[in-house]
Structure formats: C-alpha cells, structure tokens
Design a protein around this motif. Sequence first.
Motif, PDB file in Angstrom:
ATOM      1  N   MET A   1       0.838  -1.179   0.000  1.00 13.49           N
ATOM      2  CA  MET A   1       0.000   0.000   0.000  1.00 13.49           C
ATOM      3  C   MET A   1       0.886   1.247   0.000  1.00 13.49           C
ATOM      4  O   MET A   1       1.767   1.373   0.830  1.00 13.49           O
ATOM      5  CB  MET A   1      -0.894  -0.022   1.241  1.00 13.49           C
ATOM      6  N   PRO A   2       0.669   2.179  -0.957  1.00 13.55           N
ATOM      7  CA  PRO A   2       1.498   3.380  -1.011  1.00 13.55           C
ATOM      8  C   PRO A   2       1.352   4.227   0.247  1.00 13.55           C
ATOM      9  O   PRO A   2       0.305   4.273   0.873  1.00 13.55           O
ATOM     10  CB  PRO A   2       0.965   4.134  -2.227  1.00 13.55           C
ATOM     11  N   ASP A   3       2.473   4.889   0.588  1.00 14.82           N
ATOM     12  CA  ASP A   3       2.453   5.827   1.697  1.00 14.82           C
ATOM     13  C   ASP A   3       1.525   6.977   1.362  1.00 14.82           C
ATOM     14  O   ASP A   3       1.317   7.327   0.205  1.00 14.82           O
ATOM     15  CB  ASP A   3       3.852   6.398   1.954  1.00 14.82           C
ATOM     16  N   THR A   4       0.991   7.597   2.396  1.00 15.86           N
ATOM     17  CA  THR A   4       0.160   8.769   2.172  1.00 15.86           C
ATOM     18  C   THR A   4       1.060   9.978   1.946  1.00 15.86           C
ATOM     19  O   THR A   4       2.119  10.094   2.553  1.00 15.86           O
ATOM     20  CB  THR A   4      -0.804   9.008   3.354  1.00 15.86           C
ATOM     21  N   ASP A  12       1.873  15.722  -5.602  1.00 12.23           N
ATOM     22  CA  ASP A  12       0.657  16.096  -6.337  1.00 12.23           C
ATOM     23  C   ASP A  12       1.004  16.801  -7.646  1.00 12.23           C
ATOM     24  O   ASP A  12       0.434  16.495  -8.703  1.00 12.23           O
ATOM     25  CB  ASP A  12      -0.240  17.004  -5.489  1.00 12.23           C
ATOM     26  N   LEU A  13       1.936  17.745  -7.574  1.00 12.30           N
ATOM     27  CA  LEU A  13       2.359  18.444  -8.796  1.00 12.30           C
ATOM     28  C   LEU A  13       3.041  17.476  -9.762  1.00 12.30           C
ATOM     29  O   LEU A  13       2.887  17.598 -10.977  1.00 12.30           O
ATOM     30  CB  LEU A  13       3.295  19.601  -8.454  1.00 12.30           C
ATOM     31  N   LEU A  14       3.784  16.530  -9.237  1.00 11.54           N
ATOM     32  CA  LEU A  14       4.460  15.557 -10.090  1.00 11.54           C
ATOM     33  C   LEU A  14       3.438  14.681 -10.814  1.00 11.54           C
ATOM     34  O   LEU A  14       3.607  14.376 -11.999  1.00 11.54           O
ATOM     35  CB  LEU A  14       5.431  14.704  -9.270  1.00 11.54           C
ATOM     36  N   ARG A  15       2.373  14.304 -10.126  1.00 13.65           N
ATOM     37  CA  ARG A  15       1.321  13.519 -10.794  1.00 13.65           C
ATOM     38  C   ARG A  15       0.690  14.330 -11.932  1.00 13.65           C
ATOM     39  O   ARG A  15       0.402  13.787 -13.003  1.00 13.65           O
ATOM     40  CB  ARG A  15       0.279  13.056  -9.782  1.00 13.65           C
ATOM     41  N   ASP A  16       0.482  15.628 -11.699  1.00 12.02           N
ATOM     42  CA  ASP A  16      -0.026  16.488 -12.781  1.00 12.02           C
ATOM     43  C   ASP A  16       0.967  16.529 -13.937  1.00 12.02           C
ATOM     44  O   ASP A  16       0.583  16.514 -15.109  1.00 12.02           O
ATOM     45  CB  ASP A  16      -0.277  17.911 -12.282  1.00 12.02           C
ATOM     46  N   ILE A  18       3.067  14.256 -14.813  1.00 12.09           N
ATOM     47  CA  ILE A  18       3.034  12.978 -15.546  1.00 12.09           C
ATOM     48  C   ILE A  18       1.987  13.067 -16.652  1.00 12.09           C
ATOM     49  O   ILE A  18       2.255  12.704 -17.801  1.00 12.09           O
ATOM     50  CB  ILE A  18       2.761  11.799 -14.588  1.00 12.09           C
ATOM     51  N   ARG A  19       0.791  13.567 -16.326  1.00 13.19           N
ATOM     52  CA  ARG A  19      -0.259  13.736 -17.341  1.00 13.19           C
ATOM     53  C   ARG A  19       0.232  14.671 -18.450  1.00 13.19           C
ATOM     54  O   ARG A  19       0.074  14.393 -19.637  1.00 13.19           O
ATOM     55  CB  ARG A  19      -1.538  14.285 -16.695  1.00 13.19           C
ATOM     56  N   ARG A  68       9.412   5.847  -4.303  1.00 13.74           N
ATOM     57  CA  ARG A  68       9.120   6.499  -3.016  1.00 13.74           C
ATOM     58  C   ARG A  68       7.899   5.896  -2.335  1.00 13.74           C
ATOM     59  O   ARG A  68       7.495   6.344  -1.289  1.00 13.74           O
ATOM     60  CB  ARG A  68       8.887   7.998  -3.224  1.00 13.74           C
ATOM     61  N   ASN A  69       7.306   4.895  -2.964  1.00 15.69           N
ATOM     62  CA  ASN A  69       6.102   4.242  -2.458  1.00 15.69           C
ATOM     63  C   ASN A  69       4.964   5.251  -2.282  1.00 15.69           C
ATOM     64  O   ASN A  69       4.234   5.228  -1.285  1.00 15.69           O
ATOM     65  CB  ASN A  69       6.379   3.500  -1.142  1.00 15.69           C
ATOM     66  N   LEU A  70       4.843   6.127  -3.273  1.00 20.32           N
ATOM     67  CA  LEU A  70       3.786   7.135  -3.292  1.00 20.32           C
ATOM     68  C   LEU A  70       2.759   6.753  -4.345  1.00 20.32           C
ATOM     69  O   LEU A  70       3.063   6.052  -5.312  1.00 20.32           O
ATOM     70  CB  LEU A  70       4.361   8.524  -3.588  1.00 20.32           C
ATOM     71  N   GLN A  71       1.567   7.239  -4.176  1.00 17.69           N
ATOM     72  CA  GLN A  71       0.476   6.931  -5.105  1.00 17.69           C
ATOM     73  C   GLN A  71       0.819   7.405  -6.511  1.00 17.69           C
ATOM     74  O   GLN A  71       1.317   8.508  -6.699  1.00 17.69           O
ATOM     75  CB  GLN A  71      -0.806   7.611  -4.627  1.00 17.69           C
ATOM     76  N   VAL A  72       0.541   6.526  -7.476  1.00 16.24           N
ATOM     77  CA  VAL A  72       0.779   6.844  -8.887  1.00 16.24           C
ATOM     78  C   VAL A  72      -0.559   6.844  -9.599  1.00 16.24           C
ATOM     79  O   VAL A  72      -1.365   5.927  -9.416  1.00 16.24           O
ATOM     80  CB  VAL A  72       1.717   5.807  -9.555  1.00 16.24           C
ATOM     81  N   GLN A  73      -0.767   7.870 -10.413  1.00 13.18           N
ATOM     82  CA  GLN A  73      -1.999   7.948 -11.199  1.00 13.18           C
ATOM     83  C   GLN A  73      -1.629   8.236 -12.651  1.00 13.18           C
ATOM     84  O   GLN A  73      -0.962   9.224 -12.931  1.00 13.18           O
ATOM     85  CB  GLN A  73      -2.903   9.064 -10.678  1.00 13.18           C
ATOM     86  N   VAL A  74      -2.043   7.365 -13.525  1.00 15.15           N
ATOM     87  CA  VAL A  74      -1.892   7.604 -14.953  1.00 15.15           C
ATOM     88  C   VAL A  74      -3.295   7.634 -15.505  1.00 15.15           C
ATOM     89  O   VAL A  74      -4.015   6.637 -15.437  1.00 15.15           O
ATOM     90  CB  VAL A  74      -1.040   6.506 -15.635  1.00 15.15           C
ATOM     91  N   GLY A  75      -3.680   8.786 -16.006  1.00 17.32           N
ATOM     92  CA  GLY A  75      -5.055   8.946 -16.469  1.00 17.32           C
ATOM     93  C   GLY A  75      -5.104   9.540 -17.859  1.00 17.32           C
ATOM     94  O   GLY A  75      -4.211   9.329 -18.685  1.00 17.32           O
ATOM     95  N   GLY A  76      -6.140  10.329 -18.075  1.00 17.85           N
ATOM     96  CA  GLY A  76      -6.365  10.929 -19.380  1.00 17.85           C
ATOM     97  C   GLY A  76      -5.354  11.998 -19.740  1.00 17.85           C
ATOM     98  O   GLY A  76      -4.500  12.379 -18.940  1.00 17.85           O
ATOM     99  N   LEU A  77      -5.471  12.446 -20.949  1.00 19.23           N
ATOM    100  CA  LEU A  77      -4.579  13.469 -21.480  1.00 19.23           C
ATOM    101  C   LEU A  77      -5.307  14.797 -21.588  1.00 19.23           C
ATOM    102  O   LEU A  77      -6.535  14.850 -21.623  1.00 19.23           O
ATOM    103  CB  LEU A  77      -4.091  13.075 -22.873  1.00 19.23           C
ATOM    104  N   ASP A  78      -4.528  15.860 -21.677  1.00 16.67           N
ATOM    105  CA  ASP A  78      -5.084  17.157 -22.024  1.00 16.67           C
ATOM    106  C   ASP A  78      -5.332  17.159 -23.535  1.00 16.67           C
ATOM    107  O   ASP A  78      -4.949  16.220 -24.242  1.00 16.67           O
ATOM    108  CB  ASP A  78      -4.104  18.271 -21.632  1.00 16.67           C
TER     109      ASP A  78
END
Length: 182
Positions: A1-4, A12-16, A18-19, A68-78
């Motif tokens: 389970m990823p760390d919070t 959060d900015l890094l996940r953005d 990635i998109r 880093r065991n952080l949540q990863v989100q790969v979603g839609g594109l702009d």
Amino acid sequence: MPDTDADEPFPDLLRDQIRRGFTASQQYLAAAVYFDSNRLPQLARHSYGKSAEHRSHALRMVQYLLDRNLQVQVGGLDDVRSTFESPRGAVVFLLESERARNAQITELARTARTSGDYLGEQFIQWFLKEQVEDVAGMTTLLTVIDRAAGDLFDVEDFIARELRTTPRADISAPRMAGAAKN
C-alpha cells in the motif's frame, strides 16, 4: 500500500506533470503525423523522437513515485492539437508548449525546495536541464525555419545534418518505469 502524501505538495504536482508529459508525447506524435502528411520526413522524424523522449520523461516520473512508495496515477490526457496552419505554425506551437513545460518544471523544483522535499528537489534537477535543452532546440529550429524564408528543403537539410537522430545515453537520467534495473 502506497504511503500517504496528503501533506506533500510536490508529489501532487508531479502527478499532474506525468499527465502533461504523456500529453506532450501525444502532441509531438500529432505534429509528426502532420509533418509526415506534408512530406517533411526530417521534421516528422524529429517530432517522433521528441514524442518518445517526452513519454520517457513521464515514465521516469512514474518510477520516482513508485520508488518512493507514493500513489501513482496515470489517467487521461489534455487536449492535443493535430492540425496546424503551416509547418512554421506547428513549430511555434511546439516551442510555446516547451516554454510552458519549462515553467511547470521550474514550479516543481520551487515547490520541492520550499516544502523541504530534498529528494524531490534532487530528482527534478535532471528535468530542469532537459527543459533548457528542449526550449533551446525548438528555438533554434524556429530560427532555422525563419531564416529559410519558406524553403523547407533547407530546413529538412538542417535537421538531417545537425539534429541528433538517436537519443544519447545519459547515465545521470532517472530510471524509467518499465526499464530494466541496472
């Protein structure tokens, strides 16, 4: 389970980002197809290469979050633009996109530093260097197009002669998700 990481702004900015990186990859792909359809094989080849490069940047960010065991989100594109008024217009659009990404990566570095995320700050340094190169390269390409005064054969010749066709090995690059571990 990823760390919070609820209290950490950098992930959060890094996940953005990635998109945005996957969007940039698709944008360069769309430009490559546009150049190919206009029988400009060198501009197309260059854009196909930039598409792969931006995809790899996004995957490096994915791997960082995984490491880093952080949540990863790969979603839609702009939104991705696939039509342009001219080859010059396509290059202007891509240059402006690179400049916007430059500001985004700079904001990532600023956020990592101000939030005390030293691992994030160290990680993002490589991307800052890459963005300087990407903006400079697209600026040069636009300058060559303008100097060619509409002669796209000169532009094609410049790209074939001067722009790197195969990615250089960069041992300082962060590892990419899906890549073999050394």
